[in-house]
Design an enzyme around this catalytic site. Structure first.
Site, mmCIF file in Angstrom:
data_model
loop_
_atom_site.group_PDB
_atom_site.id
_atom_site.type_symbol
_atom_site.label_atom_id
_atom_site.label_comp_id
_atom_site.label_asym_id
_atom_site.label_seq_id
_atom_site.Cartn_x
_atom_site.Cartn_y
_atom_site.Cartn_z
ATOM 1 N N HIS A 25 0.848 -1.186 0.000
ATOM 2 C CA HIS A 25 0.000 0.000 0.000
ATOM 3 C C HIS A 25 0.886 1.240 0.000
ATOM 4 O O HIS A 25 2.044 1.192 0.397
ATOM 5 C CB HIS A 25 -0.964 0.009 1.191
ATOM 6 C CG HIS A 25 -0.294 -0.005 2.530
ATOM 7 N ND1 HIS A 25 0.207 -1.158 3.080
ATOM 8 C CD2 HIS A 25 -0.044 0.977 3.415
ATOM 9 C CE1 HIS A 25 0.735 -0.887 4.258
ATOM 10 N NE2 HIS A 25 0.597 0.414 4.489
ATOM 11 N N ARG A 44 10.391 -2.527 1.587
ATOM 12 C CA ARG A 44 10.228 -1.440 0.618
ATOM 13 C C ARG A 44 10.682 -1.894 -0.758
ATOM 14 O O ARG A 44 11.643 -2.633 -0.888
ATOM 15 C CB ARG A 44 11.034 -0.229 1.078
ATOM 16 C CG ARG A 44 10.531 0.341 2.386
ATOM 17 C CD ARG A 44 11.445 1.465 2.882
ATOM 18 N NE ARG A 44 11.027 1.902 4.196
ATOM 19 C CZ ARG A 44 11.465 1.363 5.332
ATOM 20 N NH1 ARG A 44 12.330 0.382 5.323
ATOM 21 N NH2 ARG A 44 11.022 1.826 6.485
#
Length: 184
Positions: A25, A44
Site C-alpha cells: 500500500h 520497501r
C-alpha cells in the site's frame, strides 16, 4: 508500473479500510491515521532512500485480487455534544475509537482493562481525572493539554479521564484511541 498492480482508493473523512499482512500500500495524497499490529518487517520496493528488498517483497505478497471494503465506523456512544465511532478490523491486535467532543462539551473515557494510546487529531482541549466507579476522586489530577499531534499512553486500569473542549475553543476536539480489539 506500480499503479497497474495496486488498487486506487479514494476515501473520505471518517471512512476506513483494513489491509491484511503482506499487502502493498502507499498513500498518494492527504492525511490518514494508520494503526498496525506490532511488526519487525517493513519491506520497501522503491520510491525511498531507505533499504529496498524487492526479492523478499515478491516472495511475500499474497497476490490476491480486489480492493478492501470501505468501513464507516460503528457508533458506540452518542451524547450531548459527543460521539464515538469504533473501527474494528477482523484481527485481535487492535481497534480504533474516534471520539468527537463539541465546543463546551465533555466526555468521560471509562477505565479500560487494556492499555491504549490516545492521540489528538483535531482541535484543542484537555483531559482531567474523573471520579472512579465508587465516586471517589483520584489523588493524582491527570490533566494533560491536547492539541493536534499530542498523544498519551493510557495504562490498563487507569482512572477515568474526562475529555474537555472549553467554551473558548472553536470547533470540535477529536481524538483517536488505539487499543487491543475488545469487540471480537
Amino acid at each position: 508500473m506500480a499503479p497497474l498492480f495496486l488498487n486506487y482508493l479514494l476515501i473520505a473523512p471518517g471512512e476506513s479500510f483494513f489491509m491484511a499482512a503482506n499487502e502493498p500500500h502507499a498513500y498518494v495524497a492527504g492525511e490518514i491515521l494508520e494503526c498496525m499490529a506490532c511488526s519487525d518487517n517493513v519491506v520497501r520496493a522503491g520510491l525511498t532512500p531507505k533499504m529496498k528488498d524487492v526479492d523478499n517483497l515478491v516472495d511475500m505478497l499474497t497476490y490476491s485480487m480486489g480492493g478492501p471494503d470501505i468501513e464507516f465506523g460503528r457508533l458506540v456512544h452518542q451524547g450531548p455534544g459527543t460521539r464515538t465511532l469504533c473501527y474494528t478490523p477482523p484481527v485481535p491486535e487492535f481497534e480504533v475509537l474516534i471520539t468527537t467532543v463539541e465546543t463546551g462539551a465533555t466526555y468521560d473515557i471509562a477505565p479500560c482493562e487494556v492499555p491504549s494510546i490516545l492521540i489528538c487529531v483535531e482541535g484543542i482541549g484537555h483531559t482531567q481525572s474523573a471520579p472512579g466507579p465508587d465516586g471517589v476522586e483520584p489523588q493524582r489530577k491527570h490533566r494533560y493539554e491536547l492539541c493536534p499531534g499530542k498523544s498519551l499512553y493510557i495504562t490498563a486500569g487507569t482512572v477515568a479521564l474526562t475529555l474537555v473542549n472549553d467554551m473558548t475553543t472553536k470547533g470540535p476536539l477529536r481524538v483517536a484511541r488505539a487499543r487491543q480489539n475488545l469487540s471480537l
